[in-house]
Enzyme design. Structure first.
Site, short mmCIF file in Angstrom:
data_model
loop_
_atom_site.label_atom_id
_atom_site.label_comp_id
_atom_site.label_asym_id
_atom_site.label_seq_id
_atom_site.Cartn_x
_atom_site.Cartn_y
_atom_site.Cartn_z
N ALA A 241 49.39 52.78 22.60
CA ALA A 241 49.93 52.87 21.24
C ALA A 241 50.52 51.55 20.78
O ALA A 241 50.41 51.18 19.60
CB ALA A 241 51.00 53.97 21.18
N THR B 22 15.62 56.51 16.23
CA THR B 22 15.89 55.14 16.68
C THR B 22 17.25 54.98 17.31
O THR B 22 17.52 53.98 17.95
CB THR B 22 15.80 54.16 15.49
OG1 THR B 22 16.70 54.61 14.48
CG2 THR B 22 14.41 54.10 14.95
N ASN C 77 49.79 50.37 14.23
CA ASN C 77 49.71 51.39 13.19
C ASN C 77 50.96 52.26 13.06
O ASN C 77 51.31 52.68 11.97
CB ASN C 77 48.48 52.28 13.41
CG ASN C 77 47.21 51.58 12.98
OD1 ASN C 77 47.01 50.41 13.29
ND2 ASN C 77 46.36 52.28 12.26
N ASN D 141 28.46 60.77 23.66
CA ASN D 141 27.54 61.92 23.70
C ASN D 141 27.15 62.49 22.34
O ASN D 141 26.27 63.35 22.29
CB ASN D 141 28.19 63.06 24.49
CG ASN D 141 28.05 62.88 25.98
OD1 ASN D 141 26.95 62.84 26.50
ND2 ASN D 141 29.17 62.75 26.66
N TRP E 202 39.08 45.62 9.44
CA TRP E 202 37.63 45.80 9.54
C TRP E 202 36.94 45.61 8.19
O TRP E 202 35.82 46.05 8.00
CB TRP E 202 37.31 47.19 10.08
CG TRP E 202 37.49 47.30 11.56
CD1 TRP E 202 36.56 47.07 12.53
CD2 TRP E 202 38.69 47.66 12.26
NE1 TRP E 202 37.10 47.26 13.77
CE2 TRP E 202 38.41 47.61 13.64
CE3 TRP E 202 39.97 48.00 11.86
CZ2 TRP E 202 39.36 47.91 14.61
CZ3 TRP E 202 40.92 48.29 12.83
CH2 TRP E 202 40.61 48.25 14.19
N ASP F 62 42.20 53.38 25.14
CA ASP F 62 41.65 52.70 23.97
C ASP F 62 42.77 52.43 22.98
O ASP F 62 43.36 53.36 22.43
CB ASP F 62 40.56 53.56 23.33
CG ASP F 62 39.75 52.82 22.28
OD1 ASP F 62 40.17 51.72 21.87
OD2 ASP F 62 38.71 53.34 21.86
N ASP G 239 35.69 64.39 12.89
CA ASP G 239 36.05 65.81 12.74
C ASP G 239 35.81 66.63 14.01
O ASP G 239 35.76 67.85 13.96
CB ASP G 239 35.29 66.44 11.56
CG ASP G 239 33.77 66.36 11.74
OD1 ASP G 239 33.33 65.85 12.79
OD2 ASP G 239 33.05 66.81 10.84
N TYR H 23 30.17 44.78 12.62
CA TYR H 23 29.70 45.40 13.86
C TYR H 23 29.92 46.91 13.87
O TYR H 23 29.34 47.63 14.68
CB TYR H 23 30.35 44.74 15.08
CG TYR H 23 31.74 45.24 15.42
CD1 TYR H 23 31.95 46.17 16.43
CD2 TYR H 23 32.86 44.77 14.73
CE1 TYR H 23 33.22 46.61 16.74
CE2 TYR H 23 34.13 45.20 15.05
CZ TYR H 23 34.30 46.13 16.05
OH TYR H 23 35.57 46.57 16.35
N ASP I 295 33.61 59.92 15.81
CA ASP I 295 33.48 61.29 15.30
C ASP I 295 34.83 61.71 14.72
O ASP I 295 35.78 61.97 15.46
CB ASP I 295 33.07 62.20 16.47
CG ASP I 295 32.98 63.67 16.09
OD1 ASP I 295 32.90 63.95 14.88
OD2 ASP I 295 32.99 64.52 17.00
N HIS J 216 31.44 49.36 20.86
CA HIS J 216 32.89 49.57 20.84
C HIS J 216 33.42 49.22 22.22
O HIS J 216 32.76 49.48 23.23
CB HIS J 216 33.24 51.01 20.47
CG HIS J 216 34.71 51.27 20.41
ND1 HIS J 216 35.59 50.41 19.79
CD2 HIS J 216 35.48 52.27 20.93
CE1 HIS J 216 36.82 50.88 19.91
NE2 HIS J 216 36.78 51.99 20.60
N CYS K 29 38.07 45.75 17.96
CA CYS K 29 38.16 46.50 19.22
C CYS K 29 38.26 45.63 20.46
O CYS K 29 39.05 45.91 21.37
CB CYS K 29 36.99 47.48 19.33
SG CYS K 29 35.36 46.72 19.49
N ASP L 188 32.03 59.83 9.31
CA ASP L 188 31.76 59.42 10.69
C ASP L 188 31.05 58.07 10.68
O ASP L 188 30.57 57.60 9.65
CB ASP L 188 30.85 60.45 11.39
CG ASP L 188 31.50 61.82 11.50
OD1 ASP L 188 32.73 61.89 11.47
OD2 ASP L 188 30.75 62.81 11.63
#
Length: 706
Positions: free
Chosen positions: A223, A417, A228, A396, A238, A356, A305, A538, A303, A333, A274, A327
């Site tokens: 954190a 792709t 943030n 995933n 970004w 992360d 949601d 990126y 993702d 990353h 990142c 998304d």
């Protein structure tokens, strides 16, 4: 008999430093690791006799107490106990006594005060002996952070430089990073990061008492490395605009960032993305004694949601509709893994844990992520602490493309792709090569085991069964999907398409490609090809459109046709970001209503070589030669080399590069004088206002002075 008192303390820096693998820390305090004995030599005003007992007190943090585990009192007369602080009188010669002190392997880490008094003088106040810093101990089998391999401890705890893998799945690039955990003031700054956290500000005594637990400490650091929710270290950006700060691509390591945050009275440093967050967190955790590495995931899902799918909305030219697409799938990353036991989950989940610090989604109201057990991710145990669903989706999730029509209807578009979670990479132990660790995160794509794990994750997340690997549960969201049905995949069209690069895509040159379309049927087909091209970040966020055109194509039975595409330097040079990335998209509309989206991410290549002319030795100047090339078809002036490397030079070195004609090469030489032996990383960036940094690094083996 005269009262006894300590007149001098010898902290035995060389001896303790070698035994605790802390000799690289510059001081001024002694730095030792928990669960392991360290030695002090006390000079007294008279010899101790056999009845004298020394009582030691250690305490850390405000309102230290034995109940909280932040204070301990122990004597030289007690027997050694594995889970308590102990002291033993090892030797005595005249007025000098040698003391062995051992901390428990689950002691709170941090800066301790040490004091002592003689047991026979109860009214005598404790004599402050000084301060020392206690760290986690990967060498101690009883410590939760224990790592059995010495080679891995050397790499993941003691190596002060590393490699971050960036780019795109088909063109992975290595970038050097200077962790610098042993540089001046860095340990003090890392301890300050813990003290600046909201948890410590709100309840300092309780927060300090939790610092025995690597799960707690790493979650706090996750954190605090971003800004943030607190006055954390790095502010993210970004948007491609870095006014009032430093572009994320200009950082070459963590040291300058941490110094700037500390000297600026904890004002967040602008700016990071990142790999910067991961680089800084790796520095902090290695500095505190937790084995940590940097991991890059290519085609990484964000993702928003928790649906386990990344939904991208495009128009009829394949251009991303930013206002509809929540998304995203980033080209890559970067996060961290740290090695420790999970007492909260059980031994099955010990080992590598994902952390992360990039602020993507909130976790329990704070922008942080992890620790999430890598084993839990691979096995689909997404319900376990912390943040399993987000990390599981990163590697995933399905990448689903929707064509948004002008009447606000939408339809699935076939796009094969992109596969999420590819080439998950980290630096090899003891070398610069890339190791693919995808198998640690998931079973082989399409295998029975992978389908079982996916179904298990869906069951844990939504309480429903998934009928097959590619079925997806949809949850209520902003696109009017107020139902929980299972999505059928888009119909596979009767043509295939692929972008082919005809020449290596070099910065400053025209790009030459072709879109290859193949008719899979025995009948002729008409295809409308809507082509678009944009410069991107990126994160695949479009910055500026640089090409849009439409082609009618007739494909004979089983025919392959190539549509040539040229993008001139003048078309992209004004809008190219420092990421040097371009996204090509072709929406292929086939006669029978079939739709195929073909995409290609391109990273423009550049060139720099670095050579060390002669053997490198501590305290002896050595020449470094750098070959740079003007990548542009125009003259480049005001070029500079920016040089950095822990143990090779103090701070940063700036060297002017002579003006270069188009495509011209130049050799630039400079001297460095190494101050530390061993394998050292030298980073050299070629910087110019006319193009983004061209980055290079070289590993130098520095010998000790003869």
């Amino acid at each position: 008999m005269a009262g006894i008192r300590v007149t001098e303390v010898d902290w035995q820096w060389p001896r303790n430093g070698a035994a605790h693998h802390t000799q690289e820390y510059p001081g001024p305090e002694l730095v030792v690791r928990r669960g392991q004995m360290f030695t002090l030599v006390l000079e007294l005003n008279r010899p101790l006799d056999s009845k004298d007992t020394l009582i030691f007190t250690v305490e850390t943090g405000p309102q230290a107490s034995e109940a909280l585990g932040t204070k301990a009192m122990f004597t030289t007369s007690e027997l050694e106990v594995g889970d308590a602080w102990t002291a033993a009188r090892a030797a005595q010669k005249g007025n000098t006594v040698t003391i062995h002190i051992t901390s428990p392997p689950d002691a709170v880490i941090g800066r301790y005060g040490l004091s002592a008094r003689l047991s026979s003088r109860r009214r005598h106040s404790d004599r402050k002996l000084g301060e020392f810093v206690l760290l986690f101990n990967p060498w101690c089998p009883e410590d939760d952070v224990f790592l059995a391999s010495e080679e891995e401890r050397q790499e993941y705890v003691l190596n002060d430089s590393g490699i971050i893998f960036r780019g795109v799945e088909k063109r992975i690039r290595a970038q050097g990073w200077n962790f610098g955990q042993f540089e001046e003031d860095i340990l003090n700054i890392c301890l300050s990061i813990l003290d600046r956290s909201p948890s410590h500000q709100n309840d300092p005594a309780t927060d300090t008492s939790h610092r025995h637990d690597p799960v707690y400490v790493t979650r706090i650091i996750s954190a605090m490395v971003n800004s943030n929710n607190d006055r954390g270290v790095v502010q993210g950006q970004w948007q491609g605009k870095y006014g009032g700060g430093t572009s994320p691509l200009h950082w070459r390591g963590s040291v300058a960032i941490l110094h700037k945050w500390f000297k600026g009275r904890f004002k967040p440093v602008k700016y990071g993305q990142c790999w910067v967050f991961a680089g800084v967190m790796c520095t902090v955790l290695r500095c505190l004694g937790i084995a940590t590495r940097i991991v890059s995931n290519f085609n990484s899902a964000h993702d928003t949601d928790r649906s386990l799918s990344v939904d991208k909305y495009v128009d009829s030219f394949g251009r991303t509709l930013e206002d509809l697409t929540e998304d995203s799938m980033w080209n890559f990353h970067v996060w961290n893994e740290s090695w420790f036991a999970r007492q909260d989950l059980g031994p099955s989940y010990n080992g590598w844990q994902v952390l992360d610090a990039t602020p993507q989604e909130e976790s329990e109201g704070v922008f942080r992520c992890g620790p999430a057990s890598v084993t839990a991710i691979r096995e689909g145990d997404v319900h376990l602490a912390h943040d399993g669903p987000f990390v599981f989706a990163e590697v995933n999730a399905d990448y689903i493309t929707w064509l948004w029509n002008e009447d606000d209807s939408r339809e699935r578009v076939y796009s094969d792709t992109k596969k999420i979670g590819r080439c998950i990479s980290t630096k090899a132990v003891g070398s610069d090569s890339r190791v693919d660790i995808t198998g640690l995160y998931k079973y082989p794509e399409g295998s029975r085991k992978e389908r079982q794990v996916y179904s298990k994750a869906v069951r844990k997340l939504f309480g429903v069964e998934a009928s097959g690997r590619r079925a997806r549960v949809r949850r209520g969201g902003g696109r009017g999907l107020w139902r929980e049905d299972l999505l059928e995949p888009a119909t596979k069209p009767s043509i295939t398409g692929k972008f082919k690069v005809l020449e290596p895509p070099m910065l400053g040159h025209d790009l030459k490609l072709a879109l290859s379309l193949t008719n899979l049927t025995s009948r002729a087909q008409r295809v409308r090809v809507n082509l678009s091209c944009a410069t991107i970040l990126y994160t695949r966020r479009p910055v500026a459109e640089i090409l849009r055109e439409s082609h009618p194509v007739r494909l004979g039975p089983e025919e392959e046709k190539k549509i040539p595409i040229t993008i001139s330097y003048s078309q992209y040079k004004e809008d190219l970001t420092e990421d040097k990335k371009i996204l090509l998209a072709a929406m292929c509309l086939v006669t029978k209503g079939e739709k195929l989206l073909v995409e290609k991410d391109i990273t423009l290549e550049d060139f720099i070589t670095i050579k060390v002319l002669g053997p490198a030795m501590v305290g002896v100047a050595v020449v470094v030669e750098v070959l740079v090339v003007n990548p542009l078809l125009e003259k480049v002036e005001d070029g500079m080399l920016m040089v950095e490397g822990s143990g090779l030079l103090q701070g940063q070195l700036t060297i002017d590069v002579p003006s270069l004609e188009p495509q011209e090469r130049a050799l630039v030489q400079f001297h460095i004088t190494p101050s530390k032996s061993g394998l050292r990383q030298l980073q050299v960036d070629f910087v110019s206002p006319q193009f983004s940094d061209i980055k290079g690094f070289v590993i130098i083996n520095v010998a000790t002075a003869k």
